[in-house]
Design a protein around this motif. Structure first.
Motif: not given
Lengths: 334, 442
Positions: A55, A58-62
């Protein structure tokens, strides 16, 4: 809606720095742990980040998605001129994520295979934040030359300079610091607590040294970071706040206040990001010759920004509560 | 190797591997949740064991799928910056929603993998379901973004400018439904057959027979149903291609000359110089029938499309034929399975019957790769059908061939590692998952 989108972008970057950084930091701490304590460190970080590391990333993806949907020209320019450091960062992310998963899910815990996973894990944990920092540093270093004609000028010296590398090292030290602070609260015996406190202090010293290097390198590269940061009240306040919380956490670290020092470390890093973020706001990418790419001038058309903003708002209603519950559930001694 | 070809190859390699990891990553959680449900309902330990064994597979594939997906999200910009510059704001909506779905999947997976004996059993079960649901949602969203490249919508292209952008219209473009349906069913059928095949092999070797039989059954029911449904969704896709991408359809069928009673060519090697197919079997009127539901109406042939706008015909046609041949075989095997459970239960333990499924293990994924080749190669020379050429989108940075070699090596190493880890998981089933006593697992 553009403010919602930029707020999400900034938050995603800060959160990736904090959570992803602490994640990489766990590997950095393991790298700098003596052989006899390595197994303990591994155990602690497995329990601490096992359930949450996917999780965290995922901030990188966002952040990437917001970049290419909302600010496509800025994104494609970065992708073109910072192709090589991004590639190395991707290799690092790949190596690190899979090595961490593989070492836990290999059904046979053989000494030889575990050794390979561990090696890959610790080195990639070091390399990835180094290059994340290099990319971030390069974005504001004014070394990207849109009119460069040679391969070296266009694709190598855009990121290979003292300033970017100093920012990379600074990022590594901060990641290690965040991880050590986090691990203090996750350790299950007094010996490990002591060890992680020591690690946190060492990483903190490194962060201060590399932070100094960043300023020094900026003078060498004619970036004049000091003048920028100390020249505007917001950045100045943020830097002072970061320094105060640094001093405070140095004292509080011994008192076993794990919640407070965690918040303090997070606050400290957020303030550093705020200081640099505000300093060149709204320019996310600063290139040679002063044609800086402003987030406002290069934003996607109105309708896209509106839909993106709505998507992010609705998405965060789903993500944030479940994410908080995840962290809450897997905290030690909750 | 020139940079353009290297960039295309790198993208193809990345997608080719990612598609396998992500299909398994989105379908296995569903199998896992079924088995978990049976464990909660029946309290038969074998179902708990299967759930835990599969969850390790899910964890391995999710980690690999997550990193290869991260690579891809960057590669879009690294290899095709001009494409992303214009397309990002138009087709980015499904990507941003996919980011959300992916995030929820990661959170749910954390709960599920580390949540044994920690939460209410139904809450724990639901987190497993959420892994599957958000995984499938991610898949549908990504495919929707790809379908936009095949049938661009949600903007006006005027004098080289992309105007009046509407991301929602772009997301629900003319091909999104047929493509998402086809890909989702493909994921179920490929993963179902692959998982069932591995368990069939273990049954044939007489190891932990009860465990593997139960696992086989859950996987094959999904695989077989999906394989039987797939030709129907294929028909929808073909009709859609005829409307949106006549060049792709004509290349798929190696159909050179527009004519009434358009024939369907089975097999054969296209000869693009003489514009004919050697060694193929032609069935007159069948192509017209498949596209327009009557035998007479002519389908647009390659002769209506300028050479510079035609995709590579041989690759598209042969990939299409492979997909059809394997898809049909899987459908037949699926039908045989249902005949066996309804009428001929004695087949189920027969050697030849198990061998059939062991042999079919890789079929679904070969078909997925072939189908993906048809979609992507069949769209060439366009990156956005009819709007932007792939060659216009490529990065100006030279030396892409080295990054192609590097990523090829990375994906090969990853795949070898995944196969190695799975084989060790399977090898350890007797010790870890199927002991007489309750296994102790974290």
């Amino acid at each position: 809606m553009i403010f919602v989108v930029t707020a999400f972008l900034f938050s995603a970057i800060v959160l990736y720095f904090l959570l992803g950084g602490a994640d990489f930091g766990a590997g950095i701490i393991e790298l700098f742990t003596s052989q006899k304590n390595k197994q303990n460190t591994r155990q602690t970080s497995y329990h601490a980040i096992g359930p949450i590391w996917e999780a965290n990333h995922m901030w990188l993806i966002i952040a990437v998605v917001i970049m290419f949907v909302g600010f496509p020209v800025v994104y494609s320019t970065m992708c073109t001129y910072l192709h090589i450091p991004m590639l190395i960062m991707l290799l690092g992310i790949t190596a690190r994520g899979t090595a961490f998963a593989f070492r836990n899910y290999d059904a046979i815990k053989g000494a030889h295979t575990q050794k390979i996973y561990n090696r890959v894990f610790v080195y990639s944990s070091f390399v990835t934040p180094l290059f994340l920092g290099i990319i971030a540093g390069s974005a504001v270093s004014r070394q990207i030359d849109l009119h460069a004609t040679s391969f070296l000028d266009a694709y190598i010296f855009s990121w290979l300079n003292y300033f970017s590398v100093a920012v990379g090292l600074f990022t590594v030290a901060l990641s290690g610091y965040l991880a050590a602070i986090y691990l203090i609260g996750e350790a299950d015996n007094e010996h490990d607590v002591r060890r992680f406190i020591l690690k946190a202090r060492i990483m903190n010293i490194f962060a201060v040294v590399f932070g100094g290097l960043v300023f020094l390198a900026s003078e060498v590269e004619n970036i004049h970071l000091a003048r920028w940061i100390f020249g505007n009240p917001v950045s100045l306040t943020a830097v002072i706040a970061a320094s105060v919380s640094l001093a405070a956490s140095w004292i509080l670290i011994n008192k076993g206040k794990r919640k407070i020092i965690r918040i303090g470390a997070g606050f400290q890093v957020t303030m550093i990001l705020l200081a640099v973020g505000y300093m060149h706001w709204p320019y996310l990418l600063m290139v040679k010759g002063g044609q800086n790419l402003s987030l406002f001038a290069y934003q996607a058309p109105e309708k896209t920004i509106t839909d993106l903003g709505l998507g992010l708002l609705i998405g965060s209603l789903l993500i944030l509560p479940s994410l908080f519950y995840l962290y809450y559930s897997f905290q030690k001694n909750r | 190797m020139n940079d353009f070809l290297a960039a295309r190859s790198q993208m193809a390699i990345s997608l080719g591997f990612h598609i396998i990891y992500s299909c398994i990553g989105m379908v296995m959680p569903v199998f896992m949740a079924i088995s978990h449900y049976k464990w909660i309902k029946t309290s038969e330990p074998v179902y708990k064991n299967i759930t835990q064994a599969w969850s390790k597979g899910v964890a391995i594939f999710f980690a690999t799928g997550a990193v290869s997906g991260t690579i891809l999200s960057f590669e879009l910009g690294l290899l095709w910056p001009k494409f992303m510059e214009h397309a990002g704001p138009i087709f980015g909506m499904p990507f941003s929603l996919e980011g959300v779905a992916f995030f929820i999947e990661a959170i749910a997976l954390g709960f599920f993998l580390y949540g044994w004996n920690r939460f209410n059993k139904w809450f724990h079960w639901i987190t497993g379901i959420m892994v599957g649901v958000s995984g499938i949602a991610s898949g549908i969203l990504v495919v929707s973004a790809n379908s936009w490249m095949n049938s661009p919508a949600g903007f006006d292209y005027i004098n080289g400018q992309y105007l009046n952008i509407d991301p929602i219209k772009a997301m629900f473009n003319g091909s999104w439904f047929s493509e998402a349906l086809h890909m989702t069913i493909a994921a179920f059928s490929a993963t179902g057959f692959a998982v069932a095949g591995i368990h069939a092999l273990m049954i044939a070797r007489k190891q932990n027979v009860l465990f593997h039989t139960k696992a086989f059954k859950i996987a094959i029911v999904f695989g077989a149903i999906a394989a039987i449904l797939q030709p129907l969704s294929g028909d929808i896709s073909a009709k859609n291609a005829a409307e949106k991408q006549p060049a792709k359809l004509a290349a798929m069928e190696a159909y050179f000359h527009t004519q009434p009673y358009s024939p369907l060519t089975i097999g054969g090697i296209p000869d693009t110089i003489h514009k004919k197919v050697n060694y193929g079997i032609e069935i007159p009127g069948l192509l017209s029938f498949l596209v327009y539901d009557n035998f007479k109406q002519p389908v647009k042939g390659l002769d209506t499309i300028p050479i510079k706008n035609q995709p590579p015909i041989a690759v598209t046609h042969i990939a299409f034929e492979i997909m059809i041949a394997i898809g049909s075989t899987m459908m037949l095997v699926g039908i045989l399975y249902f005949i066996a459970i309804w009428k001929k239960r004695s087949w189920l333990s027969k050697k030849w019957f198990l061998n059939l499924f062991i042999l079919s293990t890789p079929f679904g994924f070969i078909a997925v790769e072939a189908g993906w080749t048809v979609t992507e190669v069949g769209r060439q020379p366009w990156i956005i059908q009819g709007v932007m050429r792939t060659s216009e989108a490529v990065t100006p940075m030279p030396g892409i061939q080295y990054s192609f070699y590097l990523f090829t090596a990375v994906y090969l190493i990853l795949s070898i590692a995944v196969v190695f880890l799975l084989s060790r998981q399977i090898k350890m089933v007797p010790e870890l998952y199927d002991r007489k006593t309750e296994p102790e697992l974290t």
